[in-house]
Every structure is written in C-alpha cells, then in structure tokens.
Design an enzyme around this catalytic site. Structure first.
Site, PDB file in Angstrom:
ATOM      1  N   ASN A  29       0.854  -1.186   0.000  1.00 13.39           N
ATOM      2  CA  ASN A  29       0.000   0.000   0.000  1.00 13.39           C
ATOM      3  C   ASN A  29       0.893   1.241   0.000  1.00 13.39           C
ATOM      4  OD1 ASN A  29      -1.612   2.244   0.928  1.00 13.39           O
ATOM      5  ND2 ASN A  29      -3.150   0.791   1.623  1.00 13.39           N
ATOM      6  N   HIS A  46      -5.558   3.390  -1.561  1.00 17.96           N
ATOM      7  CA  HIS A  46      -6.848   3.613  -0.902  1.00 17.96           C
ATOM      8  C   HIS A  46      -7.152   5.105  -0.970  1.00 17.96           C
ATOM      9  CE1 HIS A  46      -9.672   2.463   2.667  1.00 17.96           C
ATOM     10  NE2 HIS A  46     -10.156   3.476   1.985  1.00 17.96           N
ATOM     11  N   ARG A  55      -9.121   8.488  -0.705  1.00 22.50           N
ATOM     12  CA  ARG A  55     -10.243   8.962   0.096  1.00 22.50           C
ATOM     13  C   ARG A  55     -10.776  10.265  -0.501  1.00 22.50           C
ATOM     14  NH1 ARG A  55      -7.389   5.901   4.050  1.00 22.50           N
ATOM     15  NH2 ARG A  55      -8.845   4.577   5.207  1.00 22.50           N
ATOM     16  N   HIS A  74      -3.963  11.663   0.743  1.00 27.14           N
ATOM     17  CA  HIS A  74      -2.751  10.912   0.383  1.00 27.14           C
ATOM     18  C   HIS A  74      -2.835  10.554  -1.107  1.00 27.14           C
ATOM     19  CE1 HIS A  74      -5.645   7.885   1.684  1.00 27.14           C
ATOM     20  NE2 HIS A  74      -5.406   8.132   2.956  1.00 27.14           N
ATOM     21  N   GLU A 115      -8.631   0.064  -2.952  1.00 26.80           N
ATOM     22  CA  GLU A 115      -9.503  -0.069  -1.790  1.00 26.80           C
ATOM     23  C   GLU A 115     -10.339   1.187  -1.622  1.00 26.80           C
ATOM     24  OE1 GLU A 115      -6.518  -2.667   1.113  1.00 26.80           O
ATOM     25  OE2 GLU A 115      -6.931  -0.559   1.549  1.00 26.80           O
ATOM     26  N   HIS A 173      -3.986  -4.746   7.617  1.00 19.27           N
ATOM     27  CA  HIS A 173      -4.086  -3.723   8.653  1.00 19.27           C
ATOM     28  C   HIS A 173      -3.174  -4.074   9.828  1.00 19.27           C
ATOM     29  CE1 HIS A 173      -6.068   0.049   9.821  1.00 19.27           C
ATOM     30  NE2 HIS A 173      -5.746  -0.324  11.036  1.00 19.27           N
ATOM     31  N   ASP A 174      -2.151  -3.263   9.998  1.00 21.44           N
ATOM     32  CA  ASP A 174      -1.200  -3.368  11.103  1.00 21.44           C
ATOM     33  C   ASP A 174      -0.377  -4.648  11.101  1.00 21.44           C
ATOM     34  OD1 ASP A 174      -1.863  -0.874  12.012  1.00 21.44           O
ATOM     35  OD2 ASP A 174      -3.247  -1.574  13.559  1.00 21.44           O
ATOM     36  N   GLY A 213       1.100  -1.433   4.253  1.00 20.47           N
ATOM     37  CA  GLY A 213       1.608  -0.120   3.893  1.00 20.47           C
ATOM     38  C   GLY A 213       2.362   0.561   5.007  1.00 20.47           C
TER      39      GLY A 213
END
Length: 243
Positions: A7, A43, A45, A50, A70, A195-196, A218
């Site tokens: 990511n 991703h 938004r 970003h 995403e 995620h994480d 990411g």
C-alpha cells in the site's frame, strides 16, 4: 506463496506534505514492483489527503503486477474504479473522515448494497474482496453478496499479538480468524488480510492461515524502510510469507 501487495498511501502522504512531487509516487510504485512486490494497493479517500484520484489513473498503465484499489463505494469511487479497471477492488466501509480503516462490513445488514456494487464491479471483470471482521456469521452473507474474496481486518490481531508476549491468553482471539478463514474457504472464497501487519506478527498469521492468498501492507512496511531501505524491506516481508 502468499502475495505481498504494498500500500503506497504513505508515500503519497509524504509527497503531499510539501506540495511538490517528491517522492514521485509513480516512480516509487514502479520501484516497489522492481524490488519484488507482487502488487500495488491504493486507498484514495474523498479529501485526497494521500493518494489522489489522478494518481490512480496514472498508475494503471505503468504497473506490471496486480493493482488493488480499496475504498468505500461512493459514486465517485465507483466511477473511478470502473474506468481504471484494476485487477481487484477491495470494498471498505470507511466514513469520509476516517483516519484509517477500523472495522469490516456488516455483510448481513448491507448485503443488498454490497450485492449491487459487487455486481457492477464484476460486470467489468474486476475481482472483488470485502473487508471483513473475523466473525464466522458474516461469511455466508459475503459469499451471497457475490464477493470473490474476503480481506480479514487484522487490526485486532496485531494488537492482541503484542499483548500476548506477556499475556498469552489474549491470542485466543486468533481462533476467530482461523474459524472465519475456514468458513470462507469452505464456501469458495479467497482469503486476503490487512491492517497493522508487520515483521513481528506476519509470520505467525501466515503459518496458521495457510490458505492466505494475499496481504496488503503499507504503514509498517514504509516505516521499516526508513531503517532497512525499501528494497531490503520488501524482501524481508516476502520472507515472512514463504510457505
């Protein structure tokens, strides 16, 4: 071997901080591929804080590996995805002001919405993954909505993995991930995760969910690259995913 999709949102965050084009998001994405990653994830938004929508359009003709977009399926997002036609679209239930993704879909409550969106994406030949909490009860509805894969939201796993160093009982949560993955596999759904995930917790996850097809990483990967260098970091992560 489980695929590593990187990511690149944090690369875009760094670029946007100064208003210029340093680092060059497009070049970094190409370098990430050259350094051995199996795919690129973005991703975007609504506030484009970003990754910008223009980045997404510009990346498509340059990438040689899998492209995963995403996001929440707003009309603007769907228009972009249908025009870009990535290999995979991962649907995430983020509100517009979310700092980062922090939960998966309630596939039961939102099944009709998801079915309509997924049908539109699949009509364009796009593989669809649904961001999902590790709850077995949600898997059948994910399948019924037409998804090809689920992406397990691994934020809670990462938090409990850290606690388990001194409180091993906390990792009992991992049974939820294993059971959700088993149910998804039995219904013919592919398994992604994200995620994480990081160099400390990724190997354990991979070993205990062998059907894992892809991880999207990411923040931790880019942070590690500050110390280890981007090329070396990508290889370190790929080693954690070896069978």
């Amino acid at each position: 071997m489980t695929k590593l999709s990187v990511n690149i949102n944090k690369i875009a965050t760094l670029r946007n901080a100064r208003g210029g084009n340093l680092p060059d998001v497009l070049k970094v994405a190409q370098d990430i591929e050259r350094f051995g990653a199996d795919g690129i994830t973005v991703h975007p938004r609504p506030d484009e804080r970003h990754i910008r929508y223009s980045d997404v359009y510009n990346l498509k003709p340059l990438l040689k590996t899998e492209f995963n977009i995403e996001g929440y399926p707003s009309r603007a997002f769907m228009k972009m995805v249908m025009e870009v036609k990535p290999h995979q679209c991962t649907l995430v239930p983020d509100p517009p002001d979310a700092i980062t993704s922090n939960t998966g879909w309630d596939t039961i409550t939102y099944q009709d919405q998801l079915r309509d969106v997924i049908g539109e994406l699949k009509s364009a030949g796009i593989r669809v993954s649904i961001f999902l909490n590790p709850e077995v009860r949600l898997v059948e509805a994910a399948k019924s909505s037409g998804a090809d894969r689920i992406e397990l939201y691994t934020g809670p796993y990462a938090e409990e993995y850290t606690k388990a160093r001194t409180q091993p009982q906390n990792l009992a949560l991992f049974n939820d991930y294993k059971n959700t993955a088993k149910e998804a596999t039995s219904l013919g759904l592919g398994i992604n995760a994200g995620h994480d995930l990081n160099l400390e917790n990724l190997r354990f996850f991979k070993l205990h969910i062998p059907q894992l097809a892809e991880v999207s990483i990411g923040h931790a990967l880019i942070a590690d690259a500050l110390y280890y260098g981007l090329e070396n970091t990508i290889q370190l992560y790929k080693r954690q995913l070896q069978d």
